[in-house]
Design a protein around this motif. Structure first.
Motif, PDB file in Angstrom:
ATOM      1  N   UNK A 416       0.835  -1.207   0.000  1.00  0.00           N
ATOM      2  CA  UNK A 416       0.000   0.000   0.000  1.00  0.00           C
ATOM      3  C   UNK A 416       0.870   1.258   0.000  1.00  0.00           C
ATOM      4  N   UNK A 417       2.039   1.197   0.663  1.00  0.00           N
ATOM      5  CA  UNK A 417       2.955   2.336   0.660  1.00  0.00           C
ATOM      6  C   UNK A 417       3.424   2.644  -0.754  1.00  0.00           C
ATOM      7  N   UNK A 418       3.731   1.614  -1.518  1.00  0.00           N
ATOM      8  CA  UNK A 418       4.127   1.823  -2.914  1.00  0.00           C
ATOM      9  C   UNK A 418       2.981   2.437  -3.710  1.00  0.00           C
ATOM     10  N   UNK A 419       1.756   2.001  -3.427  1.00  0.00           N
ATOM     11  CA  UNK A 419       0.585   2.534  -4.143  1.00  0.00           C
ATOM     12  C   UNK A 419       0.434   4.032  -3.931  1.00  0.00           C
ATOM     13  N   UNK A 420       0.362   4.454  -2.659  1.00  0.00           N
ATOM     14  CA  UNK A 420       0.089   5.876  -2.430  1.00  0.00           C
ATOM     15  C   UNK A 420       1.289   6.755  -2.738  1.00  0.00           C
ATOM     16  N   UNK A 421       2.512   6.228  -2.557  1.00  0.00           N
ATOM     17  CA  UNK A 421       3.707   7.053  -2.820  1.00  0.00           C
ATOM     18  C   UNK A 421       3.878   7.318  -4.315  1.00  0.00           C
ATOM     19  N   UNK A 422       3.812   6.268  -5.112  1.00  0.00           N
ATOM     20  CA  UNK A 422       3.965   6.437  -6.556  1.00  0.00           C
ATOM     21  C   UNK A 422       2.784   7.211  -7.137  1.00  0.00           C
ATOM     22  N   UNK A 423       1.595   6.971  -6.589  1.00  0.00           N
ATOM     23  CA  UNK A 423       0.396   7.699  -7.037  1.00  0.00           C
ATOM     24  C   UNK A 423       0.564   9.194  -6.787  1.00  0.00           C
ATOM     25  N   UNK A 424       1.094   9.559  -5.611  1.00  0.00           N
ATOM     26  CA  UNK A 424       1.344  10.969  -5.292  1.00  0.00           C
ATOM     27  C   UNK A 424       2.361  11.559  -6.257  1.00  0.00           C
ATOM     28  N   UNK A 425       3.471  10.869  -6.442  1.00  0.00           N
ATOM     29  CA  UNK A 425       4.533  11.385  -7.303  1.00  0.00           C
ATOM     30  C   UNK A 425       4.057  11.544  -8.741  1.00  0.00           C
TER      31      UNK A 425
END
Length: 509
Positions: A416-425
């Motif tokens: 989930x961290x990868x999901x929201x971090x890459x989504x933000x970037x």
């Protein structure tokens, strides 16, 4: 050497007190004095680290003042507290430099507040007495409250400051009662004396709950985490850096220093509950992060998820888990401040907004910033060659040896961290340039130096973690003699799994 660490920021504060801030030149001079003071303290902490004997199990650089009748003023450093002290002295100048161009009113009191915060945090990490620990643990609260009220932004800053104050103050009252109970029975709250006493199991459980409530609020863990996103969103940038970088580590340090060391049987008894709360915190915070539209609030929820992994590592009772928790705490102390600088400093200073949907296509005008932002986003997801990766991996490996189901559920936080971090970037950096924005300047030299200063230890310690681990081994190994957790029975694993499936639909609403 510890006394020098404590006195240098205080001396810097006294130098600032008589100074006037009527002119731009005088304000600039005050900022330079404060930054120089914090850098001197960082250099002293490096000497402390270099002279530390990692083969010893004893507290080192001990300072004793035993002329007070109600408690002993004893200070010292071991392998566990050493790196929290280093983190504090490293993050403080970063925080001061980050707001160098933004704070132009009440500059003197702003700078003095951060220098005092540095001293109080160091005192919390080096205190060898429970009552001293409580006093310094709580002493940071009024300063943070004032910083948000006076220097914060946003219409709800008063509410956010009050929530921070009330949550942490009321949450720490049970800890105070536990400390007073220990003092009434033993006649002392000295760490060394308490470690020699065999506390009754039923008494341990009551004392443990008092301490855990305070640490649960400060970490923070679900359901006592509401105050943190609000405090971050309305805090000045330097306040968010200190809050994410070091203040949250006071609780994780307290768990290791007090719960695992002095109350081992109660820790064994309550570990299933703590691990369940930590897993719920990880998943709840990660899901909440994905839907956030305010960039600082998003990073704040991300911090809750990462601190949940830290708690899993601490309560794994394995050398891998506890050392991984400390590594992740240090890595989070580098990466989370860097992300706050990116979204709450670099971008906000140029755009005047933190709403994600108004910020697009930054790579067109800010290529250097976009590269650095991407590296820190990867570090936040726990990418290899970063300290966060090693911290999360060791924490989950440690808890996997005790409870594989909890480890798998905790590992969902990485996905989930990868999901929201890459989504933000992706939303902020690419796509059509936002029509709401004028052409923006790339990062300044000051901003570049700050971000590089945070990036270098994140990567270097991720490649050479033994620089930290070699110092931790002896202290953590000694700690593990105090407590013997056993893997959960199959029945408890099944109950936890059912509880998770019942709560998951509620948390994802």
């Amino acid at each position: 050497m510890i006394t020098s660490l404590l006195l240098v920021p205080i001396i810097g504060s006294f130098i600032l007190i008589p100074m006037n801030e009527n002119s731009t030149e005088s304000r600039k001079k005050m900022k330079q004095i404060a930054i120089t003071t914090s850098l001197i303290n960082f250099i002293i902490s490096i000497f402390l680290w270099v002279n530390f004997d990692s083969s010893s199990t004893q507290y080192q650089f001990v300072y004793e003042f035993n002329k007070l009748s109600f408690f002993d003023f004893n200070l010292g450093v071991d392998g566990i507290s050493l790196y929290f002290v280093l983190l504090t002295t490293f993050v403080t100048p970063i925080a001061l430099i980050s707001n160098y161009a933004n704070i132009n009113k009440n500059v003197k009191y702003f700078l003095i507040s951060f220098l005092l915060l540095e001293t109080l945090q160091i005192l919390t990490f080096v205190a060898l007495d429970l009552l001293l620990f409580y006093i310094f643990f709580e002493s940071v609260l009024p300063i943070l409250f004032i910083l948000i009220i006076v220097y914060g932004s946003g219409k709800n800053k008063t509410r956010s400051a009050l929530l921070l104050f009330l949550y942490t103050l009321l949450g720490s009252l049970p800890m105070l009662l536990s400390i007073l109970n220990i003092n009434s029975v033993l006649g002392s709250t000295d760490f060394l004396l308490i470690s020699l006493v065999d506390i009754n199991f039923d008494t341990q459980k009551i004392l443990w709950l008092g301490f855990f409530i305070a640490f649960c609020v400060k970490t923070p863990l679900w359901p006592l985490s509401r105050w943190l996103p609000l405090a971050h969103s309305d805090s000045p940038l330097a306040g968010s850096i200190i809050l994410a970088g070091t203040i949250l580590k006071l609780a994780s340090y307290g768990m290791i220093r007090i719960l695992l060391t002095f109350l081992p049987d109660a820790t064994n008894y309550f570990s299933p509950m703590v691990q369940t709360i930590a897993v719920i915190s990880i998943i709840y915070a990660s899901l909440a992060t994905i839907v956030q539209q305010d960039t600082k609030t998003l990073i704040a929820y991300s911090s809750i998820g990462h601190m949940g992994v830290v708690v899993l590592g601490i309560f794994s009772n394995t050398i891998q888990g506890i050392e991984g928790a400390i590594l992740l705490g240090i890595g989070h102390g580098f990466v989370s401040p860097a992300l706050f600088i990116c979204v709450g400093g670099v971008i906000y200073d140029r755009t005047g907004t933190r709403i994600i949907k108004y910020i697009r296509g930054l790579v067109l005008y800010m290529p250097v910033f976009t590269i650095l932002f991407f590296v820190f986003i990867l570090a936040n997801t726990g990418a290899p060659l970063t300290l966060n990766f090693l911290g999360e991996a060791l924490s989950l490996i440690g808890i996997f040896r005790v409870n594989p189901i909890i480890a798998v559920l905790g590992g969902t936080g990485i996905v989930l961290s990868a999901c929201y971090s890459i989504f933000l970037y992706n939303r902020m950096s690419y796509g059509t340039y936002s029509p709401h924005l004028k052409p923006l300047k790339d990062i300044s030299r000051r901003e570049f130096v700050i971000l590089i200063s945070l990036l270098i230890p994140t990567v270097l310690l991720g490649i050479f973690p033994n620089v930290v681990l070699d110092t931790l081994h002896v202290s953590i190994t000694q700690l593990l003699y105090n407590i013997n957790l056993t893997p959960f029975p199959l029945e408890i694993n099944i109950i936890l799994l059912i509880l998770y499936h019942c709560l998951f639909p509620v948390l994802s609403m």
